[in-house]
Motif scaffolding. Structure first.
Motif, PDB file in Angstrom:
ATOM      1  N   VAL A  61      10.729 -83.400  55.088  1.00 11.37           N
ATOM      2  CA  VAL A  61       9.841 -84.558  55.130  1.00 11.37           C
ATOM      3  C   VAL A  61       9.118 -84.583  56.482  1.00 11.37           C
ATOM      4  N   PRO A  62       7.787 -84.447  56.495  1.00  3.97           N
ATOM      5  CA  PRO A  62       7.046 -84.476  57.759  1.00  3.97           C
ATOM      6  C   PRO A  62       7.155 -85.843  58.437  1.00  3.97           C
ATOM      7  N   LEU A  63       7.129 -85.843  59.762  1.00  6.21           N
ATOM      8  CA  LEU A  63       7.181 -87.082  60.538  1.00  6.21           C
ATOM      9  C   LEU A  63       5.807 -87.414  61.101  1.00  6.21           C
ATOM     10  N   LEU A  64       5.601 -88.674  61.425  1.00  2.11           N
ATOM     11  CA  LEU A  64       4.367 -89.184  62.037  1.00  2.11           C
ATOM     12  C   LEU A  64       3.120 -88.695  61.320  1.00  2.11           C
ATOM     13  N   ASP A  65       2.242 -87.977  62.032  1.00  2.00           N
ATOM     14  CA  ASP A  65       0.956 -87.583  61.441  1.00  2.00           C
ATOM     15  C   ASP A  65       0.940 -86.124  61.004  1.00  2.00           C
ATOM     16  N   ARG A  66       2.092 -85.612  60.601  1.00  2.00           N
ATOM     17  CA  ARG A  66       2.160 -84.204  60.213  1.00  2.00           C
ATOM     18  C   ARG A  66       2.020 -84.041  58.702  1.00  2.00           C
ATOM     19  N   VAL A  67       1.473 -82.867  58.324  1.00  2.00           N
ATOM     20  CA  VAL A  67       1.160 -82.566  56.924  1.00  2.00           C
ATOM     21  C   VAL A  67       1.788 -81.218  56.572  1.00  2.00           C
ATOM     22  N   LEU A  68       2.569 -81.174  55.503  1.00  2.00           N
ATOM     23  CA  LEU A  68       3.187 -79.939  55.010  1.00  2.00           C
ATOM     24  C   LEU A  68       2.276 -79.352  53.939  1.00  2.00           C
ATOM     25  N   VAL A  69       1.840 -78.099  54.149  1.00  4.38           N
ATOM     26  CA  VAL A  69       0.931 -77.453  53.200  1.00  4.38           C
ATOM     27  C   VAL A  69       1.440 -76.067  52.831  1.00  4.38           C
TER      28      VAL A  69
END
Length: 105
Positions: A13-21
């Motif tokens: 699960v990404p935290l803050l403003d992070r994006v998993l792609v």
């Protein structure tokens, strides 16, 4: 110290403003049906968003909404981000501000 192996990408699960792609793989076959050798297939800068964090906090402590959401197709930079390997699949984490564009279908 023992390294933790991620067994399932859904548990990340990404935290803050992070994006998993995950990068979208280029077609190895042309429109006319000719198969291209792996060496001639370029890596695309297109990716599918798998998960996003809740958003960063501004100086007043309010959440800044994310520009993308899970399921979006996006353009990502050629370099940067953090690579994560789960089994044979490779994923990347970028900050929301590093995503170049959203592709509307």
């Amino acid at each position: 110290m023992k390294a933790t192996a991620i067994r399932n990408i859904k548990s990340l699960v990404p935290l803050l403003d992070r994006v998993l792609v995950q990068r979208i793989k280029a077609e190895a076959k042309t429109a006319s049906g000719i198969y291209l050798p792996e060496s001639s297939v370029k890596e695309l800068n297109e990716a599918r968003v798998l998960a996003v964090g809740p958003g960063a906090l501004d100086k007043d402590g309010k959440r800044v909404p994310m520009g993308v959401q899970a399921g979006d197709r996006v353009l990502i930079p050629q370099y940067g981000g953090t690579s994560i390997k789960v089994g044979e699949e490779e994923y990347h984490i970028f900050r929301d501000s590093e995503i170049l564009a959203k592709i509307n279908e």
